[in-house]
Design a protein around this motif. Sequence first.
Motif, PDB file in Angstrom:
ATOM      1  N   UNK A  61       0.660  -1.657  -0.009  1.00  0.00           N
ATOM      2  CA  UNK A  61       0.214   0.240   0.083  1.00  0.00           C
ATOM      3  C   UNK A  61       1.086   1.027  -0.518  1.00  0.00           C
ATOM      4  N   UNK A  62       0.761   1.976  -1.118  1.00  0.00           N
ATOM      5  CA  UNK A  62       1.275   3.675  -1.330  1.00  0.00           C
ATOM      6  C   UNK A  62       0.170   4.423  -1.004  1.00  0.00           C
ATOM      7  N   UNK A  63       0.120   4.975   0.437  1.00  0.00           N
ATOM      8  CA  UNK A  63      -0.465   6.181   0.389  1.00  0.00           C
ATOM      9  C   UNK A  63      -2.146   5.566   0.380  1.00  0.00           C
ATOM     10  N   UNK A  64      -2.790   5.746  -0.612  1.00  0.00           N
ATOM     11  CA  UNK A  64      -4.091   5.315  -1.307  1.00  0.00           C
ATOM     12  C   UNK A  64      -4.667   4.004  -2.077  1.00  0.00           C
ATOM     13  N   UNK A  65      -3.371   3.739  -2.445  1.00  0.00           N
ATOM     14  CA  UNK A  65      -3.732   2.640  -3.418  1.00  0.00           C
ATOM     15  C   UNK A  65      -2.594   1.331  -2.763  1.00  0.00           C
ATOM     16  N   UNK A  66      -2.765   0.531  -2.966  1.00  0.00           N
ATOM     17  CA  UNK A  66      -2.752  -0.701  -2.665  1.00  0.00           C
ATOM     18  C   UNK A  66      -2.651  -0.704  -4.508  1.00  0.00           C
ATOM     19  N   UNK A  67      -1.650  -1.655  -4.246  1.00  0.00           N
ATOM     20  CA  UNK A  67      -1.547  -2.882  -5.482  1.00  0.00           C
ATOM     21  C   UNK A  67      -1.191  -3.942  -5.054  1.00  0.00           C
ATOM     22  N   UNK A  68      -1.194  -4.881  -6.496  1.00  0.00           N
ATOM     23  CA  UNK A  68      -0.604  -6.745  -6.352  1.00  0.00           C
ATOM     24  C   UNK A  68       0.567  -7.129  -7.203  1.00  0.00           C
ATOM     25  N   UNK A  69       1.234  -7.616  -7.323  1.00  0.00           N
ATOM     26  CA  UNK A  69       2.282  -8.251  -8.978  1.00  0.00           C
ATOM     27  C   UNK A  69       1.440  -9.338  -9.300  1.00  0.00           C
ATOM     28  N   UNK A  70       1.842  -9.939 -10.676  1.00  0.00           N
ATOM     29  CA  UNK A  70       1.023 -10.862 -10.133  1.00  0.00           C
ATOM     30  C   UNK A  70       1.997 -11.462 -11.782  1.00  0.00           C
ATOM     31  N   UNK A  71       1.838 -12.785 -12.020  1.00  0.00           N
ATOM     32  CA  UNK A  71       2.794 -12.884 -13.739  1.00  0.00           C
ATOM     33  C   UNK A  71       4.403 -13.609 -13.437  1.00  0.00           C
ATOM     34  N   UNK A  72       5.130 -14.484 -13.782  1.00  0.00           N
ATOM     35  CA  UNK A  72       6.516 -14.315 -13.715  1.00  0.00           C
ATOM     36  C   UNK A  72       6.723 -13.335 -13.850  1.00  0.00           C
ATOM     37  N   UNK A  73       6.828 -12.711 -15.404  1.00  0.00           N
ATOM     38  CA  UNK A  73       7.632 -11.581 -15.356  1.00  0.00           C
ATOM     39  C   UNK A  73       7.132 -10.142 -14.821  1.00  0.00           C
ATOM     40  N   UNK A  74       5.457 -10.599 -14.516  1.00  0.00           N
ATOM     41  CA  UNK A  74       5.342  -9.371 -13.336  1.00  0.00           C
ATOM     42  C   UNK A  74       5.134  -8.266 -14.487  1.00  0.00           C
ATOM     43  N   UNK A  75       3.969  -8.742 -15.064  1.00  0.00           N
ATOM     44  CA  UNK A  75       3.334  -7.858 -16.098  1.00  0.00           C
ATOM     45  C   UNK A  75       2.001  -7.399 -15.707  1.00  0.00           C
ATOM     46  N   UNK A  76       0.760  -8.001 -14.611  1.00  0.00           N
ATOM     47  CA  UNK A  76       0.016  -8.075 -14.345  1.00  0.00           C
ATOM     48  C   UNK A  76       0.059  -7.331 -12.949  1.00  0.00           C
ATOM     49  N   UNK A  77      -0.879  -6.463 -13.247  1.00  0.00           N
ATOM     50  CA  UNK A  77      -1.617  -5.608 -11.614  1.00  0.00           C
ATOM     51  C   UNK A  77      -2.713  -5.223 -11.297  1.00  0.00           C
ATOM     52  N   UNK A  78      -3.127  -5.402 -10.589  1.00  0.00           N
ATOM     53  CA  UNK A  78      -4.331  -5.325  -9.748  1.00  0.00           C
ATOM     54  C   UNK A  78      -4.094  -4.049  -8.926  1.00  0.00           C
ATOM     55  N   UNK A  79      -5.131  -2.944  -8.810  1.00  0.00           N
ATOM     56  CA  UNK A  79      -4.363  -1.491  -7.669  1.00  0.00           C
ATOM     57  C   UNK A  79      -5.979  -1.926  -7.359  1.00  0.00           C
ATOM     58  N   UNK A  80      -6.254  -1.282  -5.775  1.00  0.00           N
ATOM     59  CA  UNK A  80      -7.757  -0.628  -5.476  1.00  0.00           C
ATOM     60  C   UNK A  80      -7.941   0.556  -4.814  1.00  0.00           C
ATOM     61  N   UNK A  81      -7.904   1.832  -5.496  1.00  0.00           N
ATOM     62  CA  UNK A  81      -7.443   2.792  -4.836  1.00  0.00           C
ATOM     63  C   UNK A  81      -8.497   2.833  -3.566  1.00  0.00           C
ATOM     64  N   UNK A  82      -8.312   3.662  -2.271  1.00  0.00           N
ATOM     65  CA  UNK A  82      -9.208   4.300  -1.199  1.00  0.00           C
ATOM     66  C   UNK A  82      -9.902   5.263  -1.199  1.00  0.00           C
ATOM     67  N   UNK A  83     -10.726   5.728  -0.882  1.00  0.00           N
ATOM     68  CA  UNK A  83     -11.665   6.297  -1.670  1.00  0.00           C
ATOM     69  C   UNK A  83     -11.578   7.660  -0.515  1.00  0.00           C
ATOM     70  N   UNK A  84     -11.336   9.003  -1.280  1.00  0.00           N
ATOM     71  CA  UNK A  84     -10.308   9.824  -0.593  1.00  0.00           C
ATOM     72  C   UNK A  84     -11.127  10.479   0.605  1.00  0.00           C
ATOM     73  N   UNK A  85     -12.219  11.082   0.663  1.00  0.00           N
ATOM     74  CA  UNK A  85     -13.464  11.966   1.157  1.00  0.00           C
ATOM     75  C   UNK A  85     -13.625  10.157   2.915  1.00  0.00           C
ATOM     76  N   UNK A  86     -13.765   9.448   2.204  1.00  0.00           N
ATOM     77  CA  UNK A  86     -14.514   8.161   2.900  1.00  0.00           C
ATOM     78  C   UNK A  86     -13.031   6.869   3.534  1.00  0.00           C
ATOM     79  N   UNK A  87     -12.267   7.114   3.537  1.00  0.00           N
ATOM     80  CA  UNK A  87     -10.972   6.141   3.687  1.00  0.00           C
ATOM     81  C   UNK A  87     -11.365   4.874   3.783  1.00  0.00           C
TER      82      UNK A  87
END
Length: 133
Positions: free
Chosen positions: A26-52
């Motif tokens: 988690x970096x700031x308001x963003x969660x990141x997940x890296x997938x794949x052997x070559x790490x070319x797949x990513x999933x992000x969840x963005x935190x709502x700024x007004x409702x953290x």
Amino acid sequence: WGNDVKSFDHVTKKISSTLNCRESSIFGNIYGCILGRRETVRVFAERHRREPTRVLNIRFVWQDYHRDVGVPLHADARAAKRALTKLTNILAPRNKDFVLNLFTKGEGKWSHDGINISVDKGPTAYTREAIFR
């Protein structure tokens, strides 16, 4: 994920465990997940700024290489399809066909039921993206 689908903490833990992320953080308001052997797949969840405690959106991104630049062509295709299928089954099962078209579409942008998908062709890779709101 039930009623917790909008809880940032619940969603990020569920993504990590369901998708078996190689790496996640988690970096700031963003969660990141890296997938794949070559790490070319990513999933992000963005935190709502007004409702953290809430999730604003969940974003799937696959860098689908179409030109040889030291990364195999279509690297991590299985990991990408597996991850997007799992996300879609949880977040938008009724729209599974629409979302999974992301793997066969050429360049463009499409929207349906709060889901945006897009394919952009760069010089070496397609950026295939799905955003669930």
